[in-house]
Design a protein around this motif. Structure first.
Motif, PDB file in Angstrom:
ATOM      1  N   LYS A 134      83.769 -27.715 160.841  1.00  0.00           N
ATOM      2  CA  LYS A 134      83.845 -29.218 161.095  1.00  0.00           C
ATOM      3  C   LYS A 134      85.075 -29.509 160.356  1.00  0.00           C
ATOM      4  O   LYS A 134      85.667 -28.902 159.733  1.00  0.00           O
ATOM      5  N   VAL A 164      80.544 -28.402 143.268  1.00  0.00           N
ATOM      6  CA  VAL A 164      80.336 -27.681 144.679  1.00  0.00           C
ATOM      7  C   VAL A 164      81.617 -26.569 144.573  1.00  0.00           C
ATOM      8  O   VAL A 164      82.718 -27.379 144.756  1.00  0.00           O
ATOM      9  N   ARG A 222      86.352 -42.147 143.278  1.00  0.00           N
ATOM     10  CA  ARG A 222      85.087 -41.711 143.342  1.00  0.00           C
ATOM     11  C   ARG A 222      84.344 -41.393 142.094  1.00  0.00           C
ATOM     12  O   ARG A 222      84.703 -40.064 141.493  1.00  0.00           O
ATOM     13  N   ASP A 232      84.306 -30.879 143.864  1.00  0.00           N
ATOM     14  CA  ASP A 232      83.398 -32.189 143.472  1.00  0.00           C
ATOM     15  C   ASP A 232      83.414 -32.276 141.958  1.00  0.00           C
ATOM     16  O   ASP A 232      82.303 -32.703 141.513  1.00  0.00           O
ATOM     17  N   PHE A 276      89.835 -31.269 148.883  1.00  0.00           N
ATOM     18  CA  PHE A 276      89.579 -32.238 149.787  1.00  0.00           C
ATOM     19  C   PHE A 276      90.618 -33.358 149.421  1.00  0.00           C
ATOM     20  O   PHE A 276      90.627 -34.083 148.679  1.00  0.00           O
ATOM     21  N   TYR A 300      80.949 -43.083 148.483  1.00  0.00           N
ATOM     22  CA  TYR A 300      82.015 -42.085 147.845  1.00  0.00           C
ATOM     23  C   TYR A 300      83.130 -41.965 148.855  1.00  0.00           C
ATOM     24  O   TYR A 300      83.150 -42.671 149.973  1.00  0.00           O
ATOM     25  N   ASP A 301      83.857 -41.007 148.475  1.00  0.00           N
ATOM     26  CA  ASP A 301      85.247 -40.761 149.318  1.00  0.00           C
ATOM     27  C   ASP A 301      86.041 -41.917 149.822  1.00  0.00           C
ATOM     28  O   ASP A 301      86.213 -42.077 151.072  1.00  0.00           O
ATOM     29  N   VAL A 350      86.293 -26.222 147.022  1.00  0.00           N
ATOM     30  CA  VAL A 350      86.411 -27.459 147.804  1.00  0.00           C
ATOM     31  C   VAL A 350      87.655 -27.985 147.324  1.00  0.00           C
ATOM     32  O   VAL A 350      88.106 -28.138 146.325  1.00  0.00           O
ATOM     33  N   TYR A 378      85.944 -25.811 151.777  1.00  0.00           N
ATOM     34  CA  TYR A 378      87.004 -26.976 152.210  1.00  0.00           C
ATOM     35  C   TYR A 378      88.421 -26.768 152.004  1.00  0.00           C
ATOM     36  O   TYR A 378      88.732 -26.426 150.893  1.00  0.00           O
ATOM     37  N   ASN A 427      87.564 -36.895 144.649  1.00  0.00           N
ATOM     38  CA  ASN A 427      87.881 -37.254 145.817  1.00  0.00           C
ATOM     39  C   ASN A 427      88.076 -38.995 145.911  1.00  0.00           C
ATOM     40  O   ASN A 427      87.348 -39.729 146.090  1.00  0.00           O
TER      41      ASN A 427
HETATM   42  C1  BMA Z   1      81.483 -33.626 151.983  1.00  0.00           C
HETATM   43  C2  BMA Z   1      81.626 -34.929 151.211  1.00  0.00           C
HETATM   44  C3  BMA Z   1      82.563 -34.682 150.261  1.00  0.00           C
HETATM   45  C4  BMA Z   1      82.459 -33.552 149.329  1.00  0.00           C
HETATM   46  C5  BMA Z   1      82.144 -32.321 150.232  1.00  0.00           C
HETATM   47  C6  BMA Z   1      81.836 -31.021 149.737  1.00  0.00           C
HETATM   48  O1  BMA Z   1      80.251 -33.763 152.985  1.00  0.00           O
HETATM   49  O2  BMA Z   1      80.488 -35.234 150.533  1.00  0.00           O
HETATM   50  O3  BMA Z   1      82.490 -36.078 149.343  1.00  0.00           O
HETATM   51  O4  BMA Z   1      83.597 -33.450 148.768  1.00  0.00           O
HETATM   52  O5  BMA Z   1      81.139 -32.595 151.117  1.00  0.00           O
HETATM   53  O6  BMA Z   1      80.750 -31.149 148.737  1.00  0.00           O
END
Ligand code: BMA
Length: 341
Positions: free
Chosen positions: A216, A282, A65, A308, A287, A109-110, A285, A246, A50
């Motif tokens: 979310k 992860v 990141r 991730d 993102f 992060y992010d 995802v 995601y 990210n």
């Molecule tokens: C979210 C963040 C992001 C991450 C995503 C998936 O809460 O922490 O940085 O890419 O989760 O793990």
């Protein structure tokens, strides 16, 4: 020449670009050589994902990141001539407070990186006695001054607008709680000075009717100013028996009152489908964090984190994206309203 105009943009003929593949039905298509940043990209760093990019002089600058081999994320700077191949600075970005003292937080992060007027701002998530947003300012990418944290915990996914609106800086955020929050709406706040933030408004909630964003949502790339409104690429999360997924979504916000959503695509723009999106630290995802756009052609290059673990690049153009969001519009009264209660 695009039908929809990118406003207050920059002519950037050298952004990364590939045309839409024959028969591709979704409005965003992936770079064929993805991922552009692979594992173990520099000594002591296991994964870069990210991350955020801007044009600077005759090159591109990225704030990355970077997850170190102790598992803790910090922000690193990188330089690139083509927006694809990156050279990284070897140390964490050296941030200082107003007294010139070290102000690197416990983790970061992010990041989202943006130019507003004559300065560049980074907003990211960090520890502030709980996860919340941090902000730093630079004009030369050598000196980085930490500004006041805009909000109290818990908050993530800070995204600035590229200009003041009605004389105010604007910041999207996603208030939350301390963990892997199973809820979250996008809000917008404003400030005259980047210190005091207020006049908070609700922008969008997760939409249970669109299962990909039912749990979310959070701001993604910096909004792009267009003749149709602010083009917002964001992320939506759904929960499955095997964890969160995601996905990337799109909306168009009112140009003067961006808490009002004009259009919001009920169909996603891109979702994990390739190995580097489905498999990693992860899984599942995608993102979105950053775009580069060329106002002359309407081309948009999107940088997004993958599983991730990697950085991916994807492409669209402003006409394709705006048409898709409008054709698939599912915005309801809760989106259209001012967001004040
Ligand atoms: C979210 C963040 C992001 C991450 C995503 C998936 O809460 O922490 O940085 O890419 O989760 O793990």
């Amino acid at each position: 020449m695009s039908k929809v105009k990118i406003l207050n943009g920059t002519t950037l003929p050298n952004i990364p670009w590939q045309p839409r593949p024959e028969g591709h039905t979704l409005p965003i298509w992936r770079y064929t050589e993805n991922p552009i940043i692979k594992r173990n990209p520099l000594p002591g760093i296991a994964r870069i994902f990210n991350s955020s990019v801007v044009p600077y002089g005759d090159e591109f600058i990225g704030v990355f990141r970077a997850e170190a081999t102790d598992g803790v994320p910090f922000l690193y700077l990188g330089h690139s001539k083509d927006g694809i191949n990156w050279q990284y600075e070897p140390n964490v970005i050296p941030m200082v407070n107003e007294k010139g003292e070290n102000a690197i937080p416990f983790y970061q992060y992010d990041p989202r990186l943006i130019k507003i007027e004559d300065a560049y701002y980074i907003v990211w998530c960090q520890d502030f006695y709980g996860a919340s947003l941090g902000v730093a300012k630079t004009t030369d990418f050598k000196h980085f001054e930490r500004l006041e944290n805009p909000f109290i915990p818990f908050n993530r996914n800070g995204v600035f607008f590229p200009r003041k609106i009605n004389g105010m800086y604007k910041l999207l955020s996603r208030p939350s709680d301390s963990g892997h929050t199973p809820f979250g709406d996008i809000f917008i706040s404003e400030s005259p000075d980047m210190v005091y933030w207020g006049r908070h408004r609700h922008v969008m909630s997760p939409n249970g009717s669109n299962w990909w964003e039912g749990m979310k949502i959070g701001g993604g790339a910096n909004p792009i100013e267009t003749s149709e409104g602010w083009l917002l690429i964001y992320h939506g999360v759904c929960n499955t028996c095997n964890g969160y997924v995601y996905t990337i979504g799109g909306a168009i916000l009112d140009i003067d009152e961006p808490s009002k959503v004009l259009y919001r695509s009920r169909r996603y723009l891109l979702t994990p489908e390739e190995w580097y999106e489905e498999r990693g630290f992860v899984p599942n995802v995608t993102f979105p964090c950053s775009t580069l756009q060329d106002d002359a052609t309407g081309r948009i290059a999107l940088y997004y984190g993958c599983a991730d673990s990697y950085v991916g690049l994807a492409f669209t153009d402003v006409d394709t994206l705006v048409d898709y969001i409008k054709e698939n519009d599912g915005a309801g009264w809760n989106d259209h309203d001012l967001g004040r209660r």
